[in-house]
Design an enzyme around this catalytic site. Sequence first.
Site, PDB file in Angstrom:
ATOM      1  N   ARG A  91       0.683  -1.338  -0.006  1.00 20.20           N
ATOM      2  CA  ARG A  91       0.024   0.186   0.050  1.00 20.20           C
ATOM      3  C   ARG A  91       0.729   1.313   0.036  1.00 20.20           C
ATOM      4  NH1 ARG A  91      -4.186  -0.801   4.730  1.00 20.20           N
ATOM      5  NH2 ARG A  91      -2.317  -1.899   5.669  1.00 20.20           N
ATOM      6  N   HIS A 124      -2.542  -4.668  -3.492  1.00 21.24           N
ATOM      7  CA  HIS A 124      -3.546  -3.327  -3.446  1.00 21.24           C
ATOM      8  C   HIS A 124      -3.531  -2.753  -4.903  1.00 21.24           C
ATOM      9  CE1 HIS A 124      -5.638  -0.153  -1.771  1.00 21.24           C
ATOM     10  NE2 HIS A 124      -4.784   0.419  -2.004  1.00 21.24           N
ATOM     11  N   LYS A 185     -15.091   6.768  -0.275  1.00 21.91           N
ATOM     12  CA  LYS A 185     -14.217   6.732   0.958  1.00 21.91           C
ATOM     13  C   LYS A 185     -13.207   7.868   1.010  1.00 21.91           C
ATOM     14  CE  LYS A 185     -11.065   3.633   2.263  1.00 21.91           C
ATOM     15  NZ  LYS A 185     -10.385   2.235   2.281  1.00 21.91           N
ATOM     16  N   ARG A 187      -9.933   8.985   3.501  1.00 21.64           N
ATOM     17  CA  ARG A 187      -9.055   8.728   4.603  1.00 21.64           C
ATOM     18  C   ARG A 187      -8.648   9.501   5.117  1.00 21.64           C
ATOM     19  NH1 ARG A 187      -7.055   3.646   7.047  1.00 21.64           N
ATOM     20  NH2 ARG A 187      -7.864   2.415   5.338  1.00 21.64           N
ATOM     21  N   ASP A 212     -13.411  -6.414   0.195  1.00 22.91           N
ATOM     22  CA  ASP A 212     -12.641  -5.412  -0.002  1.00 22.91           C
ATOM     23  C   ASP A 212     -11.354  -6.347  -0.135  1.00 22.91           C
ATOM     24  OD1 ASP A 212     -11.078  -3.151  -0.128  1.00 22.91           O
ATOM     25  OD2 ASP A 212     -11.544  -2.495   1.779  1.00 22.91           O
TER      26      ASP A 212
HETATM   27  C1  R5P Z   1      -7.884   0.741   0.794  1.00 18.82           C
HETATM   28  O1  R5P Z   1      -7.939   1.322  -0.289  1.00 18.82           O
HETATM   29  C2  R5P Z   1      -7.915  -0.904   0.885  1.00 18.82           C
HETATM   30  O2  R5P Z   1      -8.649  -1.383  -0.362  1.00 18.82           O
HETATM   31  C3  R5P Z   1      -8.607  -1.352   2.211  1.00 18.82           C
HETATM   32  O3  R5P Z   1      -9.808  -0.640   1.993  1.00 18.82           O
HETATM   33  C4  R5P Z   1      -7.878  -1.025   3.328  1.00 18.82           C
HETATM   34  O4  R5P Z   1      -6.359  -0.973   2.943  1.00 18.82           O
HETATM   35  C5  R5P Z   1      -8.312  -1.390   4.742  1.00 18.82           C
HETATM   36  O5  R5P Z   1      -7.694  -0.591   5.612  1.00 18.82           O
HETATM   37  P1  R5P Z   1      -8.245  -0.810   7.076  1.00 18.82           P
HETATM   38  O6  R5P Z   1      -8.848  -2.059   7.490  1.00 18.82           O
HETATM   39  O7  R5P Z   1      -7.079  -0.298   7.862  1.00 18.82           O
HETATM   40  O8  R5P Z   1      -9.414   0.171   7.016  1.00 18.82           O
END
Ligand code: R5P
Length: 287
Positions: A91, A124, A185, A187, A212
């Site tokens: 990531r 990812h 989403k 972040r 996911d």
């Molecule tokens: C991010 O774009 C990925 O697809 C996942 O949604 C992410 O890595 C999940 O991370 P977490 O469980 O820390 O929210």
Amino acid sequence: MTTLVPSSTTQSLAASLAAAGVGSLTTPTYDRFADGETLAAVPEFDDDHAIIVASTVDNDAHIELLQLQDAVREAGASDVTTVIPYLGYGRQDTAFKAGQPISARAVARAISTGTDRVVLVDPHEPSVADFFDVPTTIVSAAGLLAEPLSDLDDPLFVAPDAGAIELAETTRDAYGSGETDYFEKERDYDTGEVELTPSDAAVGGRDIVVVDDIIATGGTMSGAIEVLNDRGAGRVFAVCVHPVLAGAARTKLAAAGVERLVGTDTIERPISDVSVAPAVADALDTE
Ligand code: R5P
């Protein structure tokens, strides 16, 4: 002849690949010195062809992978394939701020020095394959994620962000029926908090499958489950390829009201109910 060389983190998947006829297993030793350094070795290895199977789930696992590559070369292997079911640091595929490294590129370069080819499972960002200096194949496990699901009521397969739409669609296709949808989403990279904006899809009373690639802290998945439950969804299932499940992720998901949590054996966890072995075996067969 081909010999499968499992890392300490990826023994179940390596055994499943052996059972699928990919090669025979050797038994490495995994030791640690008093100063914390790891020492992975292959005392019984005696082959020209090695397939190392190693998910780099933490820093020790990265070093172990490099050690296994070096050990099989020392033992005479002339051809080395490295299967990385879960690529740690995947990531960190770009420098998000000035002065940051591109960590995925750094680990890919190191891994490339010890292998003739690499196989990744659902990294990812698929573009990380370009960071390796050897031919690199990407295997998708999405079609396997529907295996444990059955008798869903009017199902909706939801991606918790736009990046997971294809996974959700492939899982829906493998299940055989249902609609797909996704959330927006955002972040906050300083706090790690995620904000999810649901779509307008009707979820009342329906079975929802949130799909996911990774569940890490569980923030994204538990946020999606909470929103869906608040909106009157029936049962909410959480499925992912890589069940990292760091820290309190399992508790967060349980508290959010998940009906069932499903992951694959790219990372060995109690919820790794799906094996990616068939997809990896296919990829190794076609190389
Ligand atoms: C991010 O774009 C990925 O697809 C996942 O949604 C992410 O890595 C999940 O991370 P977490 O469980 O820390 O929210």
